[in-house]
Design a protein around this motif. Structure first.
Motif, PDB file in Angstrom:
ATOM      1  N   PHE A   1       0.825  -1.213   0.000  1.00 16.23           N
ATOM      2  CA  PHE A   1       0.000   0.000   0.000  1.00 16.23           C
ATOM      3  C   PHE A   1       0.858   1.262   0.000  1.00 16.23           C
ATOM      4  O   PHE A   1       0.660   2.179  -0.815  1.00 16.23           O
ATOM      5  N   TYR A   2       1.844   1.327   0.898  1.00 13.54           N
ATOM      6  CA  TYR A   2       2.652   2.546   1.003  1.00 13.54           C
ATOM      7  C   TYR A   2       3.656   2.672  -0.144  1.00 13.54           C
ATOM      8  O   TYR A   2       4.021   3.789  -0.534  1.00 13.54           O
ATOM      9  N   ALA A   3       4.069   1.553  -0.711  1.00 13.50           N
ATOM     10  CA  ALA A   3       4.921   1.625  -1.901  1.00 13.50           C
ATOM     11  C   ALA A   3       4.159   2.260  -3.055  1.00 13.50           C
ATOM     12  O   ALA A   3       4.703   3.089  -3.807  1.00 13.50           O
ATOM     13  N   ARG A   4       2.883   1.894  -3.202  1.00 12.46           N
ATOM     14  CA  ARG A   4       2.073   2.485  -4.262  1.00 12.46           C
ATOM     15  C   ARG A   4       1.866   3.981  -4.023  1.00 12.46           C
ATOM     16  O   ARG A   4       1.841   4.779  -4.976  1.00 12.46           O
ATOM     17  N   ARG A   5       1.717   4.378  -2.771  1.00 13.85           N
ATOM     18  CA  ARG A   5       1.560   5.800  -2.465  1.00 13.85           C
ATOM     19  C   ARG A   5       2.832   6.577  -2.815  1.00 13.85           C
ATOM     20  O   ARG A   5       2.766   7.691  -3.338  1.00 13.85           O
ATOM     21  N   ILE A   6       3.961   5.979  -2.516  1.00 12.78           N
ATOM     22  CA  ILE A   6       5.233   6.641  -2.834  1.00 12.78           C
ATOM     23  C   ILE A   6       5.387   6.785  -4.344  1.00 12.78           C
ATOM     24  O   ILE A   6       5.772   7.851  -4.854  1.00 12.78           O
ATOM     25  N   ILE A   7       5.066   5.706  -5.089  1.00 14.56           N
ATOM     26  CA  ILE A   7       5.150   5.772  -6.553  1.00 14.56           C
ATOM     27  C   ILE A   7       4.223   6.847  -7.090  1.00 14.56           C
ATOM     28  O   ILE A   7       4.591   7.629  -7.985  1.00 14.56           O
ATOM     29  N   SER A   8       3.014   6.929  -6.549  1.00 14.84           N
ATOM     30  CA  SER A   8       2.059   7.944  -6.992  1.00 14.84           C
ATOM     31  C   SER A   8       2.582   9.344  -6.736  1.00 14.84           C
ATOM     32  O   SER A   8       2.449  10.243  -7.571  1.00 14.84           O
ATOM     33  N   ARG A   9       3.219   9.530  -5.593  1.00 19.23           N
ATOM     34  CA  ARG A   9       3.760  10.858  -5.263  1.00 19.23           C
ATOM     35  C   ARG A   9       4.888  11.227  -6.222  1.00 19.23           C
ATOM     36  O   ARG A   9       4.986  12.368  -6.672  1.00 19.23           O
ATOM     37  N   ILE A  10       5.752  10.272  -6.526  1.00 19.10           N
ATOM     38  CA  ILE A  10       6.844  10.540  -7.460  1.00 19.10           C
ATOM     39  C   ILE A  10       6.285  10.863  -8.842  1.00 19.10           C
ATOM     40  O   ILE A  10       6.744  11.800  -9.521  1.00 19.10           O
ATOM     41  N   GLN A  11       5.275  10.104  -9.269  1.00 13.89           N
ATOM     42  CA  GLN A  11       4.679  10.366 -10.584  1.00 13.89           C
ATOM     43  C   GLN A  11       4.093  11.766 -10.667  1.00 13.89           C
ATOM     44  O   GLN A  11       4.238  12.470 -11.667  1.00 13.89           O
ATOM     45  N   SER A  12       3.397  12.181  -9.616  1.00 16.86           N
ATOM     46  CA  SER A  12       2.716  13.487  -9.661  1.00 16.86           C
ATOM     47  C   SER A  12       3.673  14.652  -9.492  1.00 16.86           C
ATOM     48  O   SER A  12       3.416  15.742 -10.006  1.00 16.86           O
ATOM     49  N   LYS A  13       4.800  14.432  -8.811  1.00 18.19           N
ATOM     50  CA  LYS A  13       5.714  15.541  -8.513  1.00 18.19           C
ATOM     51  C   LYS A  13       6.932  15.604  -9.427  1.00 18.19           C
ATOM     52  O   LYS A  13       7.514  16.688  -9.627  1.00 18.19           O
ATOM     53  N   ALA A  14       7.349  14.466  -9.985  1.00 18.77           N
ATOM     54  CA  ALA A  14       8.638  14.441 -10.680  1.00 18.77           C
ATOM     55  C   ALA A  14       8.566  14.030 -12.138  1.00 18.77           C
ATOM     56  O   ALA A  14       9.451  14.392 -12.918  1.00 18.77           O
ATOM     57  N   PHE A  15       7.542  13.263 -12.546  1.00 22.62           N
ATOM     58  CA  PHE A  15       7.487  12.812 -13.949  1.00 22.62           C
ATOM     59  C   PHE A  15       7.184  13.997 -14.879  1.00 22.62           C
ATOM     60  O   PHE A  15       6.393  14.857 -14.559  1.00 22.62           O
ATOM     61  N   SER A  16       7.857  13.974 -16.032  1.00 15.96           N
ATOM     62  CA  SER A  16       7.566  14.968 -17.066  1.00 15.96           C
ATOM     63  C   SER A  16       6.698  14.324 -18.127  1.00 15.96           C
ATOM     64  O   SER A  16       7.035  13.270 -18.667  1.00 15.96           O
ATOM     65  N   GLU A  17       5.582  14.931 -18.441  1.00 19.07           N
ATOM     66  CA  GLU A  17       4.655  14.376 -19.430  1.00 19.07           C
ATOM     67  C   GLU A  17       4.858  14.976 -20.809  1.00 19.07           C
ATOM     68  O   GLU A  17       4.139  14.669 -21.737  1.00 19.07           O
ATOM     69  N   SER A  18       5.793  15.891 -20.939  1.00 23.49           N
ATOM     70  CA  SER A  18       6.006  16.563 -22.226  1.00 23.49           C
ATOM     71  C   SER A  18       6.567  15.569 -23.242  1.00 23.49           C
ATOM     72  O   SER A  18       7.279  14.642 -22.885  1.00 23.49           O
TER      73      SER A  18
END
Length: 316
Positions: A299-316
């Protein structure tokens, strides 16, 4: 084993590239490009086997030797040997060698090293001063950002493992032809990385049962002819196959501020300091999660991945 079926995209080619064209039009795009018509000096006309043997002579060089043309840095299917340069070139240019280390059809590859490989970068101009007089390095970058220059010489058929570099570079193909396959940094999750290298060695016939995500990669490809220059931006993965006995020079320079890099890095393959710190934090987070029951850890691993995706991934 199943042959790859993904679409293949040709790397963009530009003719008669000048410094101004490269800096204003090509470099800002941050994608690989084949540059033709670049002035590289007299090396293309001079650097045949006999000339190389004559001007470098008995200088000792450390080389890769493998019975398998697909060299694998992770499993180390090659060994390191030291030979006089003229002997190495003669062997690398031959299809078979009765004087050999492993087999008559073994393959050879040289990546030049600094005087002290543990402390010194490879500086082609200093290591091979006679050859350097023949090469005109394109002025595509500010000289204060120069990092290293590497002489590469290899047997026909040698295929180097897929990897990325942390600095921008140009590959100047002087003699022989090379096939280069590149993958975007956005394909990192599809390449089964061990450090900066991919586990997928036979990219033309990838085992999808072992590497199922590899079928999702976007495949960029080009054939370099003598005189061509390939721009490879930092973090772009590349897999290089020598179609002929070939000679090339790589020039690396720092795209980020110099303070961003590890000053002890002599090969240019250590991740930027901030990235290394972030990876260490992730490792500590994983260790902490291991103290939880499996369902909580998941559960918490998925939350961490979600946070990284929303804060650090570039969608450009």
């Amino acid at each position: 084993m199943k042959k790859t079926t993904m679409a293949k995209i040709n790397v963009c080619t530009y003719d008669t590239v000048t410094q101004d064209i490269f800096r204003s039009t090509i470099y800002p795009k941050r994608v690989p490009a084949v540059l033709k018509g670049v002035k590289i000096g007299e090396c293309k006309e001079k650097w045949d086997k006999d000339y190389l043997k004559e001007v470098i002579g008995k200088k000792q060089v450390k080389i890769h030797v493998s019975p398998n043309p697909q060299m694998d840095f992770i499993k180390k299917n090659f060994c390191y040997k030291t030979l006089p340069f003229d002997d190495f070139v003669e062997r690398a240019a031959s299809e078979k060698n009765h004087e050999c280390f492993l087999s008559e059809d073994e393959k050879y590859y040289l990546r030049s090293l600094g005087d002290d490989p543990r402390k010194d970068i490879s500086n082609f101009q200093r290591l091979f001063p006679v050859l350097s007089n023949d090469l005109e390095i394109p002025k595509f970058f500010d000289t204060d950002r120069f990092f290293s220059s590497v002489l590469r010489v290899g047997s026909a058929g040698v295929q180097l493992w897929t990897h990325y570099d942390v600095m921008d570079n140009i590959l100047i193909q002087v003699n022989g032809r090379k096939k280069v396959v590149l993958f975007s940094p956005k394909d990192a999750l599809n390449l089964y990385l061990v450090g900066d290298k991919s586990e997928v060695i036979d990219i033309e016939n990838a085992d999808y049962s072992k590497y199922p995500l590899f079928k999702n990669v976007t495949w960029y490809e080009c054939i370099l002819e003598p005189g061509d220059v390939l721009f490879i931006p930092a973090l772009w993965f590349h897999n290089v196959t020598s179609l002929d006995f070939g000679v090339a020079v790589n020039i690396f320079w720092q795209h980020l501020e110099p303070s961003a890099y590890d000053h002890k890095d002599v090969y240019g393959n250590k991740d930027p300091l901030a990235a290394t710190k972030a990876m260490q934090i992730v490792d500590r987070a994983i260790t902490a999660l291991n103290n939880l029951p499996d369902d909580y850890k998941d559960f918490y691993a998925r939350r961490i991945i979600s946070r990284i995706q929303s804060k650090a991934f570039s969608e450009s």
